[in-house]
Every structure is written in C-alpha cells, then in structure tokens.
Design a protein around this motif. Structure first.
Motif, mmCIF file in Angstrom:
data_model
loop_
_atom_site.group_PDB
_atom_site.id
_atom_site.type_symbol
_atom_site.label_atom_id
_atom_site.label_comp_id
_atom_site.label_asym_id
_atom_site.label_seq_id
_atom_site.Cartn_x
_atom_site.Cartn_y
_atom_site.Cartn_z
ATOM 1 N N LEU A 76 5.315 46.310 28.587
ATOM 2 C CA LEU A 76 3.851 46.293 28.445
ATOM 3 C C LEU A 76 3.301 44.885 28.211
ATOM 4 O O LEU A 76 2.185 44.579 28.607
ATOM 5 C CB LEU A 76 3.424 47.205 27.291
ATOM 6 N N ALA A 77 4.097 44.025 27.572
ATOM 7 C CA ALA A 77 3.655 42.661 27.277
ATOM 8 C C ALA A 77 3.765 41.741 28.496
ATOM 9 O O ALA A 77 3.259 40.625 28.470
ATOM 10 C CB ALA A 77 4.474 42.093 26.116
ATOM 11 N N SER A 78 4.403 42.206 29.548
ATOM 12 C CA SER A 78 4.550 41.390 30.755
ATOM 13 C C SER A 78 3.230 41.354 31.522
ATOM 14 O O SER A 78 2.362 42.202 31.321
ATOM 15 C CB SER A 78 5.660 41.952 31.641
ATOM 16 N N PRO A 79 3.078 40.390 32.424
ATOM 17 C CA PRO A 79 1.826 40.317 33.198
ATOM 18 C C PRO A 79 1.575 41.550 34.067
ATOM 19 O O PRO A 79 0.430 41.886 34.336
ATOM 20 C CB PRO A 79 2.022 39.084 34.086
ATOM 21 N N ALA A 80 2.653 42.244 34.495
ATOM 22 C CA ALA A 80 2.485 43.424 35.355
ATOM 23 C C ALA A 80 3.467 44.514 34.931
ATOM 24 O O ALA A 80 4.577 44.596 35.459
ATOM 25 C CB ALA A 80 2.711 43.048 36.815
ATOM 26 N N PRO A 81 3.104 45.378 33.960
ATOM 27 C CA PRO A 81 4.004 46.463 33.555
ATOM 28 C C PRO A 81 4.397 47.317 34.758
ATOM 29 O O PRO A 81 3.580 47.555 35.653
ATOM 30 C CB PRO A 81 3.166 47.258 32.556
ATOM 31 N N CYS A 82 5.656 47.754 34.778
ATOM 32 C CA CYS A 82 6.139 48.415 35.984
ATOM 33 C C CYS A 82 7.183 49.493 35.699
ATOM 34 O O CYS A 82 7.696 49.622 34.599
ATOM 35 C CB CYS A 82 6.737 47.369 36.923
ATOM 36 N N TRP A 83 7.449 50.265 36.758
ATOM 37 C CA TRP A 83 8.573 51.195 36.802
ATOM 38 C C TRP A 83 9.787 50.389 37.250
ATOM 39 O O TRP A 83 9.680 49.533 38.135
ATOM 40 C CB TRP A 83 8.350 52.272 37.851
ATOM 41 N N PHE A 84 10.952 50.675 36.692
ATOM 42 C CA PHE A 84 12.207 50.092 37.149
ATOM 43 C C PHE A 84 13.018 51.229 37.765
ATOM 44 O O PHE A 84 13.185 52.272 37.136
ATOM 45 C CB PHE A 84 12.991 49.475 35.994
ATOM 46 N N VAL A 85 13.508 51.022 38.975
ATOM 47 C CA VAL A 85 14.280 52.054 39.673
ATOM 48 C C VAL A 85 15.635 51.487 40.060
ATOM 49 O O VAL A 85 15.726 50.467 40.738
ATOM 50 C CB VAL A 85 13.529 52.554 40.929
ATOM 51 N N LEU A 86 16.686 52.157 39.614
ATOM 52 C CA LEU A 86 18.052 51.837 40.023
ATOM 53 C C LEU A 86 18.385 52.757 41.186
ATOM 54 O O LEU A 86 18.235 53.977 41.058
ATOM 55 C CB LEU A 86 19.008 52.086 38.854
ATOM 56 N N TRP A 87 18.803 52.175 42.326
ATOM 57 C CA TRP A 87 19.188 53.008 43.459
ATOM 58 C C TRP A 87 20.486 52.503 44.063
ATOM 59 O O TRP A 87 20.850 51.341 43.901
ATOM 60 C CB TRP A 87 18.084 53.110 44.505
#
Length: 181
Positions: A76-87
């Motif tokens: 959340l503190a990053s400039p662009a909060p994101c989903w992380f996907v391991l594939w």
C-alpha cells in the motif's frame, strides 16, 4: 474456506506471438479480476487469433494473514499498489502443443512476492483497483504495528576501534611531530 479475510479472484493470462526464432510465443499476466459464479471453476480460453490467446483461470482465493500485515503495508505504501501473481508453465503439455501457463498463487503482500522471486519463480504484477486497496487498507489499519524505533547510542559512547576492528586507546602523553624533548 477459512475464517481469515479473503476474496475470490480470476486471473487472465495472455500468450502473444513475438518475432523471435527461439521463442515464438510469450506468456504474461493480463489482469486480475473479481471472480464471478458464471466463470465456473475450470480454466477456459477467452480469445484466440493469429497473434494472441487469452485464458481465464477462475476461483483463486486471496487470503489476508495477520502476521503478514507488514507485507500488505509495504504494498500500500508503494506508488502503485498491486496484485502479485506467481505462474508456471504446464510441464505436461500434449505432444506438439504449446505449454499452458497456469497461475499458482495470487497475493497482495510484498513479502510473498519477494519469497517467490527469491525462489526463482515467475512473478508478475498488475495494479489493484481502489475497492481492493480500501479493503487491504482496513486490514492493515487493524493489524499492522510498525517496529519500534531503537534509540541510537551517541557516538561518544561507542567503543574506540582501530581500522581493523581491534580495541584502540588514546594517549595524551605522546609527543607528536618528531620533536624530542
């Protein structure tokens, strides 16, 4: 499903044709969307043409763990909060067919992403939408406790060491400058 806060998502992976003689196709993460009952539970092909394919992988759970609140906070503190996907690519592709990429895990934690990357896994990210960020922020507000800052010892109280790390002493009775008395 557990009693932990969780959400169900679907992962969309894209396979695109690239102009490369050694690797004519490349898989990448296209999106993470909320799961809908109409998606079912089995992967399915959404789009196929000469240049790309898009596959939907529904019914993936994303759980929040209290002991990983710092990982969510860092996201959340990053400039662009994101989903992380391991594939991963399917090991058992039928003869003559391109292997299918499959998502293994989805997370909102920087710590999870870091562990996966340390293990040499394929991890990609896409931006998390505002409702997901708000849900995650409520969880972080409830469970994240920053580490207390430790007081630094003043330099005057640090032990004196020489350049090799050995204890050193200071003497005031030594003559300097080569003058002999």
């Amino acid at each position: 499903m557990s009693l932990r806060p969780h959400t169900e998502v679907a992962v969309i992976l894209r396979c695109e044709r690239i102009d490369n003689r050694w690797q004519p196709w490349r898989w990448s993460l296209a999106d993470v969307v909320p799961h809908e009952e109409a998606f079912g539970t089995a992967p399915r092909l959404l789009l196929q043409d000469a240049l790309e394919e898009r596959w939907l992988f529904p019914d993936m759970a994303v759980e929040l763990f209290r002991d990983d609140a710092e990982g969510y906070y860092l996201n959340l503190a990053s400039p662009a909060p994101c989903w992380f996907v391991l594939w991963r690519l399917d090991e058992e592709a039928p003869e003559g067919q391109r292997p299918l990429a499959r998502p293994v895990a989805v997370s909102l934690s920087y710590h999870d992403a870091g562990r996966w990357l340390d293990a040499q896994e394929t991890v990609e990210q896409v931006p998390a939408p505002a409702p997901v960020r708000e849900w995650l922020q409520a969880f972080v507000d409830l469970h994240y406790q920053p580490e207390p800052r430790r007081r630094r010892r003043p330099q005057s109280f640090q032990p004196l060491l020489d350049r090799f790390g050995n204890p050193a002493s200071v003497s005031t009775d030594k003559q300097r400058g080569g003058a002999h008395g």
